[in-house]
Design a protein around this motif. Structure first.
Motif, PDB file in Angstrom:
ATOM      1  N   ARG A 122       3.302  -5.401   2.826  1.00 40.88           N
ATOM      2  CA  ARG A 122       2.604  -6.575   2.288  1.00 40.88           C
ATOM      3  C   ARG A 122       1.364  -6.894   3.128  1.00 40.88           C
ATOM      4  O   ARG A 122       0.272  -7.139   2.610  1.00 40.88           O
ATOM      5  CB  ARG A 122       3.579  -7.760   2.263  1.00 40.88           C
ATOM      6  CG  ARG A 122       3.126  -8.980   1.499  1.00 40.88           C
ATOM      7  CD  ARG A 122       2.501 -10.060   2.373  1.00 40.88           C
ATOM      8  NE  ARG A 122       3.340 -10.410   3.499  1.00 40.88           N
ATOM      9  CZ  ARG A 122       2.864 -10.749   4.688  1.00 40.88           C
ATOM     10  NH1 ARG A 122       1.561 -10.779   4.910  1.00 40.88           N
ATOM     11  NH2 ARG A 122       3.683 -11.066   5.675  1.00 40.88           N
ATOM     12  N   GLN A 172       2.650   0.506  -2.320  1.00 44.21           N
ATOM     13  CA  GLN A 172       2.383   0.667  -3.749  1.00 44.21           C
ATOM     14  C   GLN A 172       2.814  -0.517  -4.602  1.00 44.21           C
ATOM     15  O   GLN A 172       2.344  -0.669  -5.728  1.00 44.21           O
ATOM     16  CB  GLN A 172       3.021   1.945  -4.264  1.00 44.21           C
ATOM     17  CG  GLN A 172       4.506   2.026  -4.018  1.00 44.21           C
ATOM     18  CD  GLN A 172       5.037   3.440  -4.174  1.00 44.21           C
ATOM     19  OE1 GLN A 172       4.487   4.227  -4.917  1.00 44.21           O
ATOM     20  NE2 GLN A 172       6.112   3.752  -3.467  1.00 44.21           N
ATOM     21  N   ASN A 173       3.695  -1.367  -4.073  1.00 43.97           N
ATOM     22  CA  ASN A 173       4.098  -2.534  -4.853  1.00 43.97           C
ATOM     23  C   ASN A 173       3.072  -3.652  -4.816  1.00 43.97           C
ATOM     24  O   ASN A 173       3.168  -4.618  -5.554  1.00 43.97           O
ATOM     25  CB  ASN A 173       5.438  -3.072  -4.354  1.00 43.97           C
ATOM     26  CG  ASN A 173       6.543  -2.062  -4.545  1.00 43.97           C
ATOM     27  OD1 ASN A 173       6.792  -1.641  -5.662  1.00 43.97           O
ATOM     28  ND2 ASN A 173       7.165  -1.629  -3.460  1.00 43.97           N
ATOM     29  N   TYR A 174       2.108  -3.526  -3.879  1.00 45.77           N
ATOM     30  CA  TYR A 174       1.148  -4.619  -3.702  1.00 45.77           C
ATOM     31  C   TYR A 174      -0.296  -4.219  -3.948  1.00 45.77           C
ATOM     32  O   TYR A 174      -1.162  -5.076  -4.063  1.00 45.77           O
ATOM     33  CB  TYR A 174       1.279  -5.191  -2.288  1.00 45.77           C
ATOM     34  CG  TYR A 174       2.698  -5.471  -1.878  1.00 45.77           C
ATOM     35  CD1 TYR A 174       3.402  -6.525  -2.440  1.00 45.77           C
ATOM     36  CD2 TYR A 174       3.350  -4.668  -0.930  1.00 45.77           C
ATOM     37  CE1 TYR A 174       4.716  -6.779  -2.070  1.00 45.77           C
ATOM     38  CE2 TYR A 174       4.652  -4.915  -0.557  1.00 45.77           C
ATOM     39  CZ  TYR A 174       5.338  -5.972  -1.131  1.00 45.77           C
ATOM     40  OH  TYR A 174       6.626  -6.217  -0.775  1.00 45.77           O
ATOM     41  N   THR A 175      -0.561  -2.904  -3.947  1.00 43.00           N
ATOM     42  CA  THR A 175      -1.960  -2.482  -4.082  1.00 43.00           C
ATOM     43  C   THR A 175      -2.067  -1.092  -4.709  1.00 43.00           C
ATOM     44  O   THR A 175      -1.126  -0.299  -4.618  1.00 43.00           O
ATOM     45  CB  THR A 175      -2.659  -2.473  -2.692  1.00 43.00           C
ATOM     46  OG1 THR A 175      -3.987  -1.969  -2.846  1.00 43.00           O
ATOM     47  CG2 THR A 175      -1.926  -1.582  -1.705  1.00 43.00           C
ATOM     48  N   ASP A 176      -3.224  -0.823  -5.297  1.00 47.96           N
ATOM     49  CA  ASP A 176      -3.479   0.513  -5.835  1.00 47.96           C
ATOM     50  C   ASP A 176      -3.954   1.476  -4.753  1.00 47.96           C
ATOM     51  O   ASP A 176      -3.990   2.679  -4.957  1.00 47.96           O
ATOM     52  CB  ASP A 176      -4.532   0.437  -6.947  1.00 47.96           C
ATOM     53  CG  ASP A 176      -3.958  -0.179  -8.218  1.00 47.96           C
ATOM     54  OD1 ASP A 176      -2.728  -0.051  -8.429  1.00 47.96           O
ATOM     55  OD2 ASP A 176      -4.716  -0.800  -8.979  1.00 47.96           O
ATOM     56  N   MET A 200      -6.516  -3.960  -9.965  1.00 45.79           N
ATOM     57  CA  MET A 200      -5.098  -3.913  -9.592  1.00 45.79           C
ATOM     58  C   MET A 200      -4.235  -3.838 -10.856  1.00 45.79           C
ATOM     59  O   MET A 200      -4.446  -4.590 -11.793  1.00 45.79           O
ATOM     60  CB  MET A 200      -4.749  -5.166  -8.782  1.00 45.79           C
ATOM     61  CG  MET A 200      -3.466  -5.007  -7.986  1.00 45.79           C
ATOM     62  SD  MET A 200      -3.067  -6.495  -7.048  1.00 45.79           S
ATOM     63  CE  MET A 200      -4.197  -6.323  -5.656  1.00 45.79           C
ATOM     64  N   SER A 201      -3.272  -2.938 -10.845  1.00 42.54           N
ATOM     65  CA  SER A 201      -2.415  -2.813 -12.027  1.00 42.54           C
ATOM     66  C   SER A 201      -1.595  -4.080 -12.206  1.00 42.54           C
ATOM     67  O   SER A 201      -1.429  -4.881 -11.294  1.00 42.54           O
ATOM     68  CB  SER A 201      -1.458  -1.638 -11.876  1.00 42.54           C
ATOM     69  OG  SER A 201      -1.981  -0.657 -11.038  1.00 42.54           O
ATOM     70  N   ASN A 259       1.579  -4.397 -12.691  1.00 39.44           N
ATOM     71  CA  ASN A 259       2.919  -4.443 -12.111  1.00 39.44           C
ATOM     72  C   ASN A 259       2.919  -4.644 -10.604  1.00 39.44           C
ATOM     73  O   ASN A 259       3.933  -4.490  -9.951  1.00 39.44           O
ATOM     74  CB  ASN A 259       3.695  -3.164 -12.469  1.00 39.44           C
ATOM     75  CG  ASN A 259       2.983  -1.930 -11.952  1.00 39.44           C
ATOM     76  OD1 ASN A 259       1.825  -1.990 -11.562  1.00 39.44           O
ATOM     77  ND2 ASN A 259       3.696  -0.813 -11.933  1.00 39.44           N
ATOM     78  N   LYS A 260       1.750  -4.970 -10.039  1.00 42.21           N
ATOM     79  CA  LYS A 260       1.704  -5.212  -8.597  1.00 42.21           C
ATOM     80  C   LYS A 260       2.009  -6.673  -8.304  1.00 42.21           C
ATOM     81  O   LYS A 260       1.646  -7.570  -9.074  1.00 42.21           O
ATOM     82  CB  LYS A 260       0.312  -4.886  -8.035  1.00 42.21           C
ATOM     83  CG  LYS A 260      -0.212  -3.490  -8.321  1.00 42.21           C
ATOM     84  CD  LYS A 260       0.521  -2.420  -7.562  1.00 42.21           C
ATOM     85  CE  LYS A 260      -0.035  -1.048  -7.915  1.00 42.21           C
ATOM     86  NZ  LYS A 260       0.862   0.037  -7.520  1.00 42.21           N
ATOM     87  N   ILE A 261       2.677  -6.912  -7.190  1.00 35.85           N
ATOM     88  CA  ILE A 261       2.916  -8.274  -6.722  1.00 35.85           C
ATOM     89  C   ILE A 261       1.762  -8.638  -5.784  1.00 35.85           C
ATOM     90  O   ILE A 261       1.398  -7.850  -4.912  1.00 35.85           O
ATOM     91  CB  ILE A 261       4.232  -8.354  -5.923  1.00 35.85           C
ATOM     92  CG1 ILE A 261       5.416  -7.820  -6.738  1.00 35.85           C
ATOM     93  CG2 ILE A 261       4.488  -9.762  -5.425  1.00 35.85           C
ATOM     94  CD1 ILE A 261       5.927  -8.737  -7.793  1.00 35.85           C
ATOM     95  N   LYS A 262       1.192  -9.809  -5.960  1.00 38.53           N
ATOM     96  CA  LYS A 262       0.087 -10.212  -5.088  1.00 38.53           C
ATOM     97  C   LYS A 262       0.606 -10.389  -3.652  1.00 38.53           C
ATOM     98  O   LYS A 262       1.532 -11.155  -3.408  1.00 38.53           O
ATOM     99  CB  LYS A 262      -0.489 -11.531  -5.607  1.00 38.53           C
ATOM    100  CG  LYS A 262      -1.721 -11.983  -4.845  1.00 38.53           C
ATOM    101  CD  LYS A 262      -2.341 -13.209  -5.525  1.00 38.53           C
ATOM    102  CE  LYS A 262      -3.583 -13.663  -4.782  1.00 38.53           C
ATOM    103  NZ  LYS A 262      -3.292 -14.437  -3.579  1.00 38.53           N
ATOM    104  N   PRO A 263       0.004  -9.656  -2.721  1.00 37.24           N
ATOM    105  CA  PRO A 263       0.477  -9.796  -1.339  1.00 37.24           C
ATOM    106  C   PRO A 263      -0.003 -11.108  -0.726  1.00 37.24           C
ATOM    107  O   PRO A 263      -1.207 -11.314  -0.569  1.00 37.24           O
ATOM    108  CB  PRO A 263      -0.146  -8.589  -0.623  1.00 37.24           C
ATOM    109  CG  PRO A 263      -1.345  -8.234  -1.443  1.00 37.24           C
ATOM    110  CD  PRO A 263      -1.063  -8.650  -2.848  1.00 37.24           C
ATOM    111  N   SER A 264       0.903 -11.983  -0.392  1.00 39.14           N
ATOM    112  CA  SER A 264       0.523 -13.279   0.187  1.00 39.14           C
ATOM    113  C   SER A 264       1.701 -13.856   0.951  1.00 39.14           C
ATOM    114  O   SER A 264       2.845 -13.464   0.737  1.00 39.14           O
ATOM    115  CB  SER A 264       0.116 -14.239  -0.931  1.00 39.14           C
ATOM    116  OG  SER A 264       1.245 -14.547  -1.734  1.00 39.14           O
TER     117      SER A 264
END
Lengths: 429, 429
Positions: A89, A310-314, B1-2, B4-9
């Motif tokens: 993250r 990969q869950n947070y950015t391309d 950003m796709s 299905n991404k979670i915004k990192p915060s």
């Protein structure tokens, strides 16, 4: 105890140490983080509480059930269960502010509501190191990470460790070449190799892949010899798989750079049984067992992954890292008697004892000792000398300085070594 | 950003630093804890999660509403909101295993669900020191604790701090002698002295205690002068109260020992406005403001208490301690521009850059530098030299060592100082 008192106690599954052991714990931590720092890794610290959606962006599998959740206001909050997810993250969030390759270490507590059993903690320290590249990252880093594991364990005085290294590509390429389609089930079985008998393994394997393939797999798992010999034998198999060949090439490079980074062949073995779970690592994987105490499992493990965040950015961030579960390591080291014999110089060195009204002079002596880098304390209570000496004894303070009027007048102090009983006269000039 | 991404915060009210500032944060922490350690304080670490009944054994007042709770199994759990309550629990629990006076320091995160506002954190580091005696504890310890506050702040390079010291017995004895019965309300008002105008204070005070008493209180609050002069004037009041006289005697002793422990009169003022809340401290109390930046409030405070662990044990454990809210301190130091100018040597010192196939030699150079106590890293990626140099620049690495075939042959390396641009030839022998 009166009835209105609350019994002082902590929750099961939480570790708490008395000062004597805490000093050792901290010494171990600072030696490990010291190795990371001297190799250019930067410190990182993230919140223990994060948004649940962030922590569970990727299904945490079995761990998900163990997550501690809390609700405050209208946000769903949870306690982090490892340091990898917060790192992913973090890397995605501050991508533009970080310099790549980004080398970080992080020490912190993580939380898992595990079933209560000896040696399993619900709150425990992890100490992670990772190197992530922006788009690419040299295989040399895999060797650097393993080399740091070796250095860290040496630094705390452990000599019985053995690093077990593999590369996930070798087995997965091999299985693909065999035409095995239920690869995941096979990997899960191999991951259990050490926990079941050879017969059970073979019979389970045969059920999964048939007789012929099971023999081939059993053969490759059984390759023995020096690290160089194992690599030669793997090459000699002439497996028709790019992935397999890439894996062998990588492990050969890791071996070469390990030697360059000062890790001798006697410290590590190439071992195809090392899998490290299923869906995270993609290349190098390693574990560390204590020889003679293998049953405690790995005390330090890690590996290479293709894409951290990969869950947070391309953005693609390949990396390699490792984690030491320090709380569990401490437990294991205590169990095997290592902590009892642990040598460190983090205790207080000097106890300065005033006799009569000499505290002014004691403060001078204490300041001088502290400026020379020593830990020194003055006994401030009006107790009998015997009690003061007993304080030094109980806290394992090695040197006692008694200061009375004579010492103040002469400017000469007497330092008593509590271990040898020897006394040394030192002039304050 | 796709999608299905979670915004990192992260959550609001949580502090997270980039490496450059994290290095400074850690340097500040290690300087502060270094002062505690060199004075013989032992490290302590307690769980962040404790039983709710233990944490809230004593009503936590306003804080109680801010406690983070979590439920796991059938136990009521909560996150600690300070390090004092866990310390009290610890001292009671391990009473028989501890050596008294017990001197401990503890660094750790604590949690309070405060209203979201600038400079207020919901997760923050506290660094506490305490000395507790078994049944008794010399007043000299009060001075030691305040002296350590001074040393710790000096160590991190702060020069503008001012320690403000009082003794709760002085005002409470004085009010009792005046016949004031609503003492708590008066104390609450005095605690607000700096936050309201002089007129408001006087008018409120008169409402609480009447005209005559309010003038007497205003007079004692208005006493000015050097520390010695303030003590003289307090004595000259000849207040008919044992408590008052004890308070004056104690503050005089604290002043004397502060001087003995190296704290000069210019660093501290005796200030009767210092109250530090209502029901915890019983003698010495102190705060620390930054001159010119008083509006940020105290950055380091503490005091003497009669009985640490009364909620958990019948044993009487008097003590004295202090707490530095390091997360908030860091915020304040950043606001006043101190962090931008903060000097430290905790960055990586050397970047070793291989040109061609010289990594073997680079590893030797790196090892040598590390053995000499330096932080040194090798640039492992196959990038252009410009990118490698830019890495050093961005991370503020002061010295770069470029190693090509020539250097390997000659055994001479060139160290380039990135600040001055100067190059120095060093023989590896």
């Amino acid at each position: 105890m009166s009835n209105n008192k609350i019994k002082p106690s902590i929750l099961p599954g939480f570790m708490e140490l008395l000062p004597k052991e805490q000093l050792i714990f901290n010494d171990i931590v600072s030696k490990i983080t010291g190795v990371y720092e001297e190799n250019g890794f930067l410190p990182m610290d993230t919140p223990i509480i994060e948004k649940e959606e962030v922590l569970l962006a990727k299904s945490a599998g079995e761990t998900e059930k163990q997550v501690y959740r809390l609700t405050k206001g209208d946000k769903n909050l949870a306690l982090r269960f490892d340091l990898t997810v917060p790192f992913a993250r973090f890397a995605a969030q501050y991508m533009n502010d970080l310099t790549f390759p980004f080398k970080r270490y992080q020490l912190g507590k993580v939380y898992r509501g595990e079933r209560n059993q000896k040696g399993r903690y619900r709150e425990f320290y992890q100490c992670d190191v990772d190197i992530v590249g922006n788009g690419k990252l040299s295989i040399k880093n895999d060797a650097l990470v393993v080399a740091m594991a070796s250095r860290a364990l040496k630094k705390i005085g452990l000599t019985t460790y053995k690093l077990q290294i593999s590369n996930r590509k070798i087995l997965s390429g091999f299985l693909t070449a065999l035409g095995v389609t239920n690869m995941q089930e096979v990997m899960i079985l191999i991951d259990k190799y050490e926990k079941i008998t050879r017969e059970e393994f073979l019979s389970e394997l045969e059920k999964l892949v048939g007789k012929e393939n099971s023999e081939a797999i059993n053969n490759i798992m059984g390759i023995q010899g020096s690290n160089d010999e194992i690599i030669s034998q793997l090459k000699a198999l002439k497996v028709n798989s790019e992935v397999f060949n890439k894996g062998v090439e990588e492990i050969e490079e890791v071996k070469t750079y390990l030697n360059i980074f000062g890790v001798e062949d006697s410290e590590f073995t190439i071992d195809l049984k090392i899998i490290r779970g299923l869906d995270y690592y993609t290349g190098t994987v390693f574990e560390t067992i204590l020889q003679g105490n293998e049953s405690y499992g790995s005390v330090c493990s890690g590996g290479r992954y293709d894409n951290l965040a990969q869950n947070y950015t391309d953005n693609v961030l390949p990396g390699v890292g490792m984690s030491i579960g320090i709380t569990r390591l401490f437990f294991v080291l205590k169990e095997i008697g290592f902590i009892d014999k642990y040598e460190h110089n983090s205790s207080v060195e000097y106890l300065i004892i005033p006799i009569g009204d000499t505290i002014h002079y004691c403060a001078k002596v204490s300041k001088m000792l502290q400026e020379r880098g020593s830990k020194a304390e003055i006994y401030l209570e009006d107790d009998k000398l015997k009690k003061k000496m007993s304080y030094a004894n109980k806290l394992n303070i090695k040197k006692v300085v008694i200061i009375g009027e004579d010492e103040v007048k002469s400017g000469e102090i007497v330092v008593k070594d509590m271990t040898t009983g020897e006394q040394e006269k030192v002039s304050m000039k």
